[in-house]
Design an enzyme around this catalytic site. Sequence first.
Site, mmCIF file in Angstrom:
data_model
loop_
_atom_site.group_PDB
_atom_site.id
_atom_site.type_symbol
_atom_site.label_atom_id
_atom_site.label_comp_id
_atom_site.label_asym_id
_atom_site.label_seq_id
_atom_site.Cartn_x
_atom_site.Cartn_y
_atom_site.Cartn_z
ATOM 1 N N HIS A 1 40.146 44.143 5.877
ATOM 2 C CA HIS A 1 41.236 44.314 4.910
ATOM 3 C C HIS A 1 42.114 43.067 4.842
ATOM 4 O O HIS A 1 43.037 42.892 5.633
ATOM 5 C CB HIS A 1 42.079 45.545 5.264
ATOM 6 C CG HIS A 1 42.907 46.027 4.115
ATOM 7 N ND1 HIS A 1 42.471 46.987 3.222
ATOM 8 C CD2 HIS A 1 44.128 45.658 3.677
ATOM 9 C CE1 HIS A 1 43.395 47.198 2.306
ATOM 10 N NE2 HIS A 1 44.421 46.403 2.561
ATOM 11 N N HIS B 1 44.130 40.294 1.885
ATOM 12 C CA HIS B 1 44.600 40.084 0.503
ATOM 13 C C HIS B 1 44.807 38.584 0.349
ATOM 14 O O HIS B 1 45.938 38.101 0.418
ATOM 15 C CB HIS B 1 45.931 40.808 0.266
ATOM 16 C CG HIS B 1 45.852 42.301 0.198
ATOM 17 N ND1 HIS B 1 45.607 42.976 -0.970
ATOM 18 C CD2 HIS B 1 45.995 43.255 1.146
ATOM 19 C CE1 HIS B 1 45.614 44.293 -0.740
ATOM 20 N NE2 HIS B 1 45.850 44.484 0.544
ATOM 21 N N HIS C 1 43.621 51.257 -5.710
ATOM 22 C CA HIS C 1 44.783 50.723 -4.998
ATOM 23 C C HIS C 1 45.469 51.747 -4.111
ATOM 24 O O HIS C 1 45.596 51.539 -2.909
ATOM 25 C CB HIS C 1 45.786 50.078 -5.964
ATOM 26 C CG HIS C 1 46.981 49.533 -5.252
ATOM 27 N ND1 HIS C 1 48.146 50.248 -5.095
ATOM 28 C CD2 HIS C 1 47.180 48.368 -4.601
ATOM 29 C CE1 HIS C 1 49.011 49.530 -4.397
ATOM 30 N NE2 HIS C 1 48.454 48.389 -4.086
ATOM 31 N N GLU D 1 50.651 55.009 3.613
ATOM 32 C CA GLU D 1 51.056 53.827 4.370
ATOM 33 C C GLU D 1 52.500 53.911 4.840
ATOM 34 O O GLU D 1 52.820 53.461 5.931
ATOM 35 C CB GLU D 1 50.869 52.597 3.468
ATOM 36 C CG GLU D 1 51.395 51.299 4.044
ATOM 37 C CD GLU D 1 51.074 50.092 3.173
ATOM 38 O OE1 GLU D 1 50.552 50.286 2.055
ATOM 39 O OE2 GLU D 1 51.350 48.966 3.613
ATOM 40 N N GLU E 1 39.741 45.553 -7.160
ATOM 41 C CA GLU E 1 40.748 46.620 -7.144
ATOM 42 C C GLU E 1 41.148 47.063 -8.548
ATOM 43 O O GLU E 1 41.271 46.256 -9.467
ATOM 44 C CB GLU E 1 41.990 46.151 -6.388
ATOM 45 C CG GLU E 1 42.983 47.281 -6.148
ATOM 46 C CD GLU E 1 43.922 46.964 -5.011
ATOM 47 O OE1 GLU E 1 43.679 47.456 -3.897
ATOM 48 O OE2 GLU E 1 44.879 46.204 -5.222
ATOM 49 N N HIS F 1 44.349 52.202 -0.192
ATOM 50 C CA HIS F 1 45.544 52.282 0.657
ATOM 51 C C HIS F 1 46.027 53.725 0.616
ATOM 52 O O HIS F 1 46.193 54.281 -0.470
ATOM 53 C CB HIS F 1 46.658 51.384 0.113
ATOM 54 C CG HIS F 1 46.275 49.941 -0.011
ATOM 55 N ND1 HIS F 1 45.741 49.402 -1.151
ATOM 56 C CD2 HIS F 1 46.349 48.927 0.886
ATOM 57 C CE1 HIS F 1 45.515 48.103 -0.964
ATOM 58 N NE2 HIS F 1 45.868 47.790 0.261
#
Lengths: 409, 409
Positions: free
Chosen positions: B65, B67, B186, B216, B148, B213
């Site tokens: 994971h 970004h 997302h 979270e 995504e 996700h």
Amino acid sequence: MFIVAARYLFLCDEDFTILENQAFVFEDKILELGELDNLKKKYPKAKIIKTPKNSVILPAFINPHTHLEFSANSTTLHFGEFLIWLKSVINSRSILNAQAKEELILQSIKKMQKSGIGTIGEISSFGSDLDPCLKASHKGMRIVFFNEILGTNENQVEDKKQEFLKRFENSLKFKNDFFIPAISIHSPYSTHPSLAYFALDLAKKQNLLASTHFLESKAENIWLRESKGGFKKWLENFTLHPKPLYTPKDFVKLFKGVRTLFTHCVYLKEYEWLDKNLHSITHCAFSNRLLSQKSLDLKTALKSGLNIHLGTDGLSSNISLSLLDEMRANLLIHKNFDLLELASKLLQMVTLYPARALNLNLGELKKGKIADFSVFELGECDKKQAPLQFILNAKEVDKLFIKGKECKF
Amino acid sequence: MFIVAARYLFLCDEDFTILENQAFVFEDKILELGELDNLKKKYPKAKIIKTPKNSVILPAFINPHTHLEFSANSTTLHFGEFLIWLKSVINSRSILNAQAKEELILQSIKKMQKSGIGTIGEISSFGSDLDPCLKASHKGMRIVFFNEILGTNENQVEDKKQEFLKRFENSLKFKNDFFIPAISIHSPYSTHPSLAYFALDLAKKQNLLASTHFLESKAENIWLRESKGGFKKWLENFTLHPKPLYTPKDFVKLFKGVRTLFTHCVYLKEYEWLDKNLHSITHCAFSNRLLSQKSLDLKTALKSGLNIHLGTDGLSSNISLSLLDEMRANLLIHKNFDLLELASKLLQMVTLYPARALNLNLGELKKGKIADFSVFELGECDKKQAPLQFILNAKEVDKLFIKGKECKF
């Protein structure tokens, strides 16, 4: 006379004030804080110190608990439980001490300076750190040199006293602003009362600082409070019916009237035993994770009103002597704190609070304080976020000034 | 054909076996493990790879994971609470994305390789990471490229589908062993059900991996479970009576039959909603400390029997993409674990477990597995202590082999 300005000044006062785009004038002490233009007019002869864009200035950090004689450790000592570690220390201390030559200790000190540390409290077990500490003190590292005493064997008390006295008196010869002799009572499980009285008597008479390791581990806690556990089993190898040398409360009483840093206190609940005016707690979170099987309850400790500050401990139980790394570790370990609140508290715990603990007139950007401060470059960031972003991102100082003089690395 | 030997081989199998002074033979896969001398005799033509004294060999790490489009962040985004952070992302994402040029992304990937990472799961929000990821995949980085999809506005659903489809189909053109297109939904608070169905339908038809996700933050949890809190207030700026798009349970149902990495799950208690065979949890402990106001209860999560592995998340909510740093952070954050037990578990959580989650035939030193492994130099250390000492001390690989070929940095 100099003037220095920065995007953010972290004063590290009790309110954690941050001044934006301000400056201050200093010689060996800080003379005045204010607007750069006003200060330039008022002190036209002062030299301007250049700082990077978006820099942060804050008091030099104070690391009041190091063991530089163990600087050679990286993978040798065993972690996870205190007695396992202690046995590995006993097995390897001669080798590690022999490897921690002057050069290695000086390197460790230089690294600390680069990370913004201006004062350390060095716990000297053998005295082999004296020469490098003296050398470093000539290069601007302020060192409180805690000569340590320990030994439990009744028959060796006199020898131990003499051996300690020799180191202690030798260190006194070099006393100055940058090298401050002090005493350390190793711990309640390792120091015979006669030795503790003896050394603390010297501290009282000569008005010196003291340091001690206290209630660091689960094993020590059970031993002192209940006379059992791993310590008992281990001591039975040497003594027929081993008993603790003190109760925890009686041990604390020894330090009455002596300005003392109690290191660890992970298993202390009775904060009222300590004297708020003279006693403080040195919290070594990373070291505790490796050895103590528990973390200090920092919220409760802070609520007690005692002075709680950070230390790294030695490389014998840490992977870094940088308080930046230690603050980052604290952010993770004390996850029950609001992140932004913890960030500014941690910055006080490496500046204002240890300065008070060591009774030094520094640790704060304030008129009249000794000009120990560092300049760090930091990316563009929001004022409210600045303490946290500083802790997360800062690696090395751009500049470090100690007593108004720039340190050269 | 090559042979490599080391002081310690961390097999990273389910029992976390450590072999001492052993070796293995490999081409693009691992052919055989055993005594160096025996292997030399059996494979006389195999070339011997030199390794440092006291080295450790272990499977290359998998960071499922990242970004990379946010690689330019250091002090820009605001931490401490999820919505504050999200708003700062929305304010700064164009600037940060523009700053994260190909060169910066390639640098970030190279740094990861140096830290022992052989496979990443890159969450691609805009597609601007495609070119650098393709380039890196030619240099031995194995990349699962999660295209995504997100968007909550009913009126923009068709546009969003087309925009996603363009990126997705483009990525499919480059599919090979080192570049594996996949899809990312997302989150339940940001992705309209039509978009989620649309993308997951593609994943099902083409047998692709999915990522999302999930639960979270405190804010997301209250929003999804109770339709209130900060999310509601924020959404009221755009919509008259905002309502969650899913219940948490309904959101999970979308992923039935799809191999999915659920990232975060800090506020998930109902582990039984997930499918043990297809679903896994990517735990990003450092990121959670910055944004989630709570840590994953790792003990309970592991007891659930689900595959729980580590990830760093992006530099948008971490200070490092190294899984060594992330493991060190995990040692501190999960302080309710025995230190040595946690160390070997964490090493499985960056090798064996994420390989399973991504359905890749690697992550373990075992006959028949793809030869993705790294060599690290480590000081002399006790076997039982080795996993912990490795995590505490390892910084950069001495060598990294991916599919049997050495990566050059």
